[in-house]
Write a protein that holds these residues in place. Structure first.
Motif, PDB file in Angstrom:
ATOM      1  N   ALA A 228      38.250  35.949  30.678  1.00  0.00           N
ATOM      2  CA  ALA A 228      38.880  37.187  31.134  1.00  0.00           C
ATOM      3  C   ALA A 228      37.889  38.051  31.902  1.00  0.00           C
ATOM      4  CB  ALA A 228      39.448  37.953  29.942  1.00  0.00           C
ATOM      5  N   ASP A 229      36.647  38.099  31.426  1.00  0.00           N
ATOM      6  CA  ASP A 229      35.606  38.839  32.147  1.00  0.00           C
ATOM      7  C   ASP A 229      35.356  38.217  33.518  1.00  0.00           C
ATOM      8  OD1 ASP A 229      35.235  40.594  30.015  1.00  0.00           O
ATOM      9  OD2 ASP A 229      33.614  39.411  29.137  1.00  0.00           O
ATOM     10  N   ALA A 232      38.211  38.998  35.897  1.00  0.00           N
ATOM     11  CA  ALA A 232      38.141  40.396  36.341  1.00  0.00           C
ATOM     12  C   ALA A 232      37.079  40.569  37.421  1.00  0.00           C
ATOM     13  CB  ALA A 232      37.854  41.305  35.151  1.00  0.00           C
ATOM     14  N   ASP A 238      41.526  43.342  35.666  1.00  0.00           N
ATOM     15  CA  ASP A 238      41.435  42.897  34.281  1.00  0.00           C
ATOM     16  C   ASP A 238      42.847  42.831  33.713  1.00  0.00           C
ATOM     17  OD1 ASP A 238      40.994  42.468  31.592  1.00  0.00           O
ATOM     18  OD2 ASP A 238      39.225  43.760  31.507  1.00  0.00           O
ATOM     19  N   ARG A 240      43.764  41.059  30.798  1.00  0.00           N
ATOM     20  CA  ARG A 240      43.818  40.485  29.453  1.00  0.00           C
ATOM     21  C   ARG A 240      44.865  41.133  28.550  1.00  0.00           C
ATOM     22  NH1 ARG A 240      37.900  40.941  27.928  1.00  0.00           N
ATOM     23  NH2 ARG A 240      37.695  41.311  30.172  1.00  0.00           N
ATOM     24  N   ALA A 257      46.135  37.704  37.566  1.00  0.00           N
ATOM     25  CA  ALA A 257      44.888  38.071  38.250  1.00  0.00           C
ATOM     26  C   ALA A 257      44.956  37.748  39.734  1.00  0.00           C
ATOM     27  CB  ALA A 257      43.707  37.352  37.602  1.00  0.00           C
TER      28      ALA A 257
END
Length: 377
Positions: A228-229, A232, A238, A240, A257
């Motif tokens: 997820a990081d 982003a 982001d 999540r 995303a």
């Protein structure tokens, strides 16, 4: 009495079309004077393409793609005008992994590469919009395999591509390369509203049915948090905590995303198939009834899946809604809150799960006949 029969598929036992036919057959046997309309539905998972092709026409394209375990499988997408509909489960669905093979190691390694290959085929056909049906997957890789095929490869600190599967994402540091969708708009048709991470996330909720034990669930959730990081950082948003990010083992997060708009898979099918018009036709005179169903009517059903979508649509019009399911674990109060007037279990009616599974069509037909004798008037 006028009855709209609008079920989902029953797991791996009956397609939505077969389930609708079985229910209609039982109802007609018990109440031959009723007007029964069969309207099989789907919520983005297995059967999404079949239902839409029946309703919309168009051309089904079938090609050999990478299955969830790396083996070749037949995947499909539907072209209707300049819109492509992709059923992710056709490429990476649980039906490609036999029950004995659903182990923690398989859950860690399953990939969405095949979905990426279907998207590339749709992109190369020059469509303007790609609608991805999410649900029924065997994967928990956050869509990393799909992204790799589209051009954005997950790599480790040395710049080496990571092995397929969600577990390896714990070592992901970046995505190498841009995603190429040829300018097509993306739509994520999700069957659930779960976030990517945590107790309601992709690994915790859906991992066990894919073979993940408690250790594998924890590993996959931690790996998805790392990914997820990375998403982003690479794509500038982001996602999540967004609804639907946890759909299809986190593939929803990758699509969101990428800028996909999220819609309810069940709601989309409901609109395209014409469920609302069918319910409008039977509303208002007190002689209409909706019957829906799925393999397991459980708490996950209450998080945006098809049966509750049908129930709410019926309730909005004052039409009673019944659920005939393989198994039922939702309490009466919870069912009523979702717009369901009553629910029955095929397994209970048939004398057990084994009996119902031995003849899924026949036992569903028998249950529908019994319910019709109670409800038809």
């Amino acid at each position: 009495m006028r009855v709209v029969v609008a079920p989902d598929s029953f797991g791996g036992t009956l397609s939505a079309s077969a389930a609708a036919a079985a229910i209609a057959r039982g109802w007609n046997e018990a109440a031959p004077g009723d007007d029964v309309v069969s309207m099989p539905l789907a919520d983005g998972g297995t059967g999404f393409l079949d239902v839409l092709h029946t309703a919309l026409g168009g051309t089904v394209h079938t090609l050999t793609v990478t299955g969830p375990l790396g083996e070749p499988v037949e995947g499909s997408w539907l072209q209707v005008g300049d819109t492509a509909y992709v059923e992710s489960a056709s490429a990476c669905g649980l039906q490609h992994v036999p029950r004995p093979d659903r182990t923690p190691s398989v859950a860690r390694a399953a990939t969405t590469r095949g979905v990426g290959e279907l998207l590339v085929a749709a992109r190369d056909a020059g469509v303007a919009e790609i609608v991805v049906g999410l649900g029924g997957s065997a994967t928990t890789d956050g869509g990393a395999g799909m992204l790799a095929v589209l051009g954005a490869v997950a790599v480790d600190a040395d710049g080496s591509p990571l092995p397929d599967g969600g577990a390896s994402l714990r070592r992901c540091v970046r995505l190498d390369g841009p995603v190429d969708l040829g300018g097509a708009r993306l739509v994520a048709a999700a069957d659930v509203d779960n976030p990517l991470l945590g107790t309601h996330g992709a690994a915790a909720v859906f991992g066990p049915q894919k073979g993940a034990d408690d250790v594998a669930v924890a590993d996959l959730d931690a790996a998805l948090a790392v990914f997820a990081d990375v998403l982003a950082a690479a794509l500038g948003t982001d996602v999540r905590d967004e609804q639907g990010a946890g759909a299809a083992g986190g593939m929803g997060a990758a699509l969101l995303a990428l800028g996909a708009s999220r819609v309810s898979g069940a709601g989309l099918v409901r609109e395209l198939v014409g469920l609302d018009a069918a319910l409008d036709d039977i509303a208002g005179d007190g002689a209409g009834l909706a019957v829906t169903g799925e393999g397991s009517f459980d708490w996950q059903s209450l998080r945006g899946k098809l049966v509750t979508t049908v129930a709410r649509a019926a309730a909005d019009r004052g039409v009673p809604c019944l659920v005939l399911a393989g198994q039922v674990s939702v309490g009466r109060r919870e069912a009523a809150a979702a717009g369901v007037d009553a629910a029955w279990s095929v397994a209970d009616d048939a004398g057990g799960v084994e009996a119902s599974m031995a003849d899924p069509s026949g036992t569903l037909t028998a249950l529908a006949a019994r319910v019709a004798r109670q409800w038809s008037h």
